[in-house]
Write an enzyme that holds these catalytic residues in place. Structure first.
Site, PDB file in Angstrom:
ATOM      1  N   ASP A 179       0.850  -1.181   0.000  1.00 23.38           N
ATOM      2  CA  ASP A 179       0.000   0.000   0.000  1.00 23.38           C
ATOM      3  C   ASP A 179       0.899   1.249   0.000  1.00 23.38           C
ATOM      4  O   ASP A 179       1.797   1.336  -0.836  1.00 23.38           O
ATOM      5  CB  ASP A 179      -0.964  -0.026   1.195  1.00 23.38           C
ATOM      6  CG  ASP A 179      -2.058   1.021   1.095  1.00 23.38           C
ATOM      7  OD1 ASP A 179      -3.044   0.782   0.374  1.00 23.38           O
ATOM      8  OD2 ASP A 179      -1.924   2.074   1.728  1.00 23.38           O
ATOM      9  N   TYR A 307      -2.288  11.779   0.972  1.00 24.26           N
ATOM     10  CA  TYR A 307      -3.232  12.059  -0.098  1.00 24.26           C
ATOM     11  C   TYR A 307      -3.416  13.547  -0.352  1.00 24.26           C
ATOM     12  O   TYR A 307      -3.505  13.971  -1.504  1.00 24.26           O
ATOM     13  CB  TYR A 307      -4.581  11.409   0.218  1.00 24.26           C
ATOM     14  CG  TYR A 307      -4.455   9.921   0.377  1.00 24.26           C
ATOM     15  CD1 TYR A 307      -4.437   9.086  -0.740  1.00 24.26           C
ATOM     16  CD2 TYR A 307      -4.307   9.340   1.631  1.00 24.26           C
ATOM     17  CE1 TYR A 307      -4.291   7.718  -0.611  1.00 24.26           C
ATOM     18  CE2 TYR A 307      -4.154   7.974   1.773  1.00 24.26           C
ATOM     19  CZ  TYR A 307      -4.148   7.168   0.648  1.00 24.26           C
ATOM     20  OH  TYR A 307      -3.984   5.808   0.786  1.00 24.26           O
ATOM     21  N   HIS A 355      -6.134  -7.068   0.271  1.00 23.66           N
ATOM     22  CA  HIS A 355      -5.069  -6.118  -0.003  1.00 23.66           C
ATOM     23  C   HIS A 355      -4.021  -6.139   1.114  1.00 23.66           C
ATOM     24  O   HIS A 355      -2.822  -6.089   0.849  1.00 23.66           O
ATOM     25  CB  HIS A 355      -5.715  -4.738  -0.135  1.00 23.66           C
ATOM     26  CG  HIS A 355      -4.777  -3.618  -0.401  1.00 23.66           C
ATOM     27  ND1 HIS A 355      -4.043  -3.503  -1.561  1.00 23.66           N
ATOM     28  CD2 HIS A 355      -4.471  -2.514   0.344  1.00 23.66           C
ATOM     29  CE1 HIS A 355      -3.327  -2.389  -1.529  1.00 23.66           C
ATOM     30  NE2 HIS A 355      -3.567  -1.773  -0.380  1.00 23.66           N
TER      31      HIS A 355
END
Length: 377
Positions: A179, A307, A355
């Protein structure tokens, strides 16, 4: 260990736990919206069941005690207080390895993995392939201090990790990440090219984009179509949300444990690549410990910085400084990954339905890590 490293122990005040239970007992539940299953978001019955268990069945103190079984430390680097686990192996030739977690995860991502890496003998592995394990908490996640200004990126984190490994006395080590960690781990190799022996990424490399379509084979186009159809690609766009207005959403996540739980449940479900519910793949208590960690440290907002400084979503590229291995190649395409990486380990069939596969399949991830680093150590 180097100067400035101090022991750390988790000790959440009882008043904070009482406040969490009180807030969960006073939830103002909305009316369920029309639509089947997850079509409108987290189903009300599933969230109610999970919230009730979090309030009345889940035992933070038990999990806090377990986490305190890991040697934990704090140190200041680049003006940041950094929290990390440092678990040394009893094996004399163990290779140091720094593990980087992702979002919305924490150092909890590797709770089931650490022992399998430091003591492979106890888990059916070869003791000559043991690791000394370092698990830092990303800035703004868990017990690590949040960044004090904008402009942070994976390269800046990697520089901190390289300094941390130097401070711990490690001259030669490996780097792993999934990730967001898949962006950080290659940057560690760039920051310390004479010290990193290899980079291991849990997927994330060689992912095709629309620009690659003209040169793709029929099978590769099918893999691209599959990728575009996954929930973690077409679900709630957290990249756009956290890029645009993280402060706005942080008010709700920080004030309401139900909002925090719903958000985490949504994202962990979308990160499920198998046709299963998230709690069929990841232990419910492990998931709730991660949610509790975010809630009790007040980091649902501060963890959004990867982000809000970005301009859009882009897959990690990797690096060509040292050899690279991945846990699972697909849906990445090896020849695309090799544009930016010296790939020496690219398994096609490692198992996993989530994930965050280290939480789901720690035995398989540990075994594959050993296979890769046996080639480069």
């Amino acid at each position: 260990m180097g100067t400035g490293i101090r022991p750390f122990r988790i000790d959440i005040p009882q008043a904070d736990l009482d406040d969490l239970r009180d807030r969960l007992a006073r939830v103002r539940w909305p009316r369920p919206l029309p639509g089947e299953g997850w079509s409108r978001g987290v189903p009300a019955d599933r969230l109610r069941e999970l919230a009730d268990y979090w309030r009345d069945g889940y035992d933070w103190r038990r999990h806090e005690a377990r986490l305190n079984g890991f040697p934990q430390f704090m140190t200041e680097i680049d003006g940041q207080d950094v929290h990390f686990l440092h678990v040394r192996s009893a094996e004399p030739d163990a290779l140091p390895l720094v593990l980087t977690h992702g979002w919305p995860n924490s150092f909890l991502e590797f709770a089931e993995l650490v022992g399998r890496l430091t003591d492979p003998r106890a888990h059916g592995g070869d003791p000559s392939e043991a690791f000394h394990v370092v698990v830092p908490s990303l800035p703004g996640f868990g017990f690590s201090a949040p960044p004090r200004e904008a402009g942070w990126n994976a390269a800046r984190v990697a520089g901190i990790w390289a300094e941390l490994m130097r401070r711990l006395g490690y001259d030669r080590y490996g780097a792993q990440g999934g990730d967001f960690g898949a962006y950080v781990a290659p940057e560690v190799a760039k920051a310390a090219p004479d010290h990193v022996v290899g980079v291991y990424v849990i997927s994330g490399l060689g992912f095709p984009t629309e620009a690659d379509l003209p040169e793709m084979t029929e099978d590769e186009r099918a893999a691209y179509a599959w990728l575009q159809g996954q929930d973690w690609m077409k679900g709630v766009d957290h990249h756009a949300l956290l890029r645009a207005a993280p402060q706005t959403f942080a008010y709700g996540w920080h004030d309401s444990p139900l909002a925090a739980l719903a958000w985490m449940t949504q994202k962990f479900q979308e990160f499920t690549v198998a046709d299963k519910q998230v709690d069929e793949l990841i232990d419910r208590d492990l998931f709730l410990t991660n949610v509790s960690l975010y809630w009790l440290t007040g980091t649902l907002g501060t963890s959004s910085w990867p982000y809000y400084d970005s301009t859009g979503m882009g897959w990690p590229e990797g690096q060509k400084t040292v050899p690279t291995g991945v846990y699972s190649g697909p849906p990445g395409i090896r020849r695309l990954a090799e544009r930016h990486n010296i790939v020496v380990h690219w398994p096609e069939d490692n198992p996993g339905g989530h994930h965050f596969v280290a939480m789901e399949r720690p035995d398989d991830v540990a075994a594959d890590l050993r296979r890769f680093f046996a080639r480069v150590r």
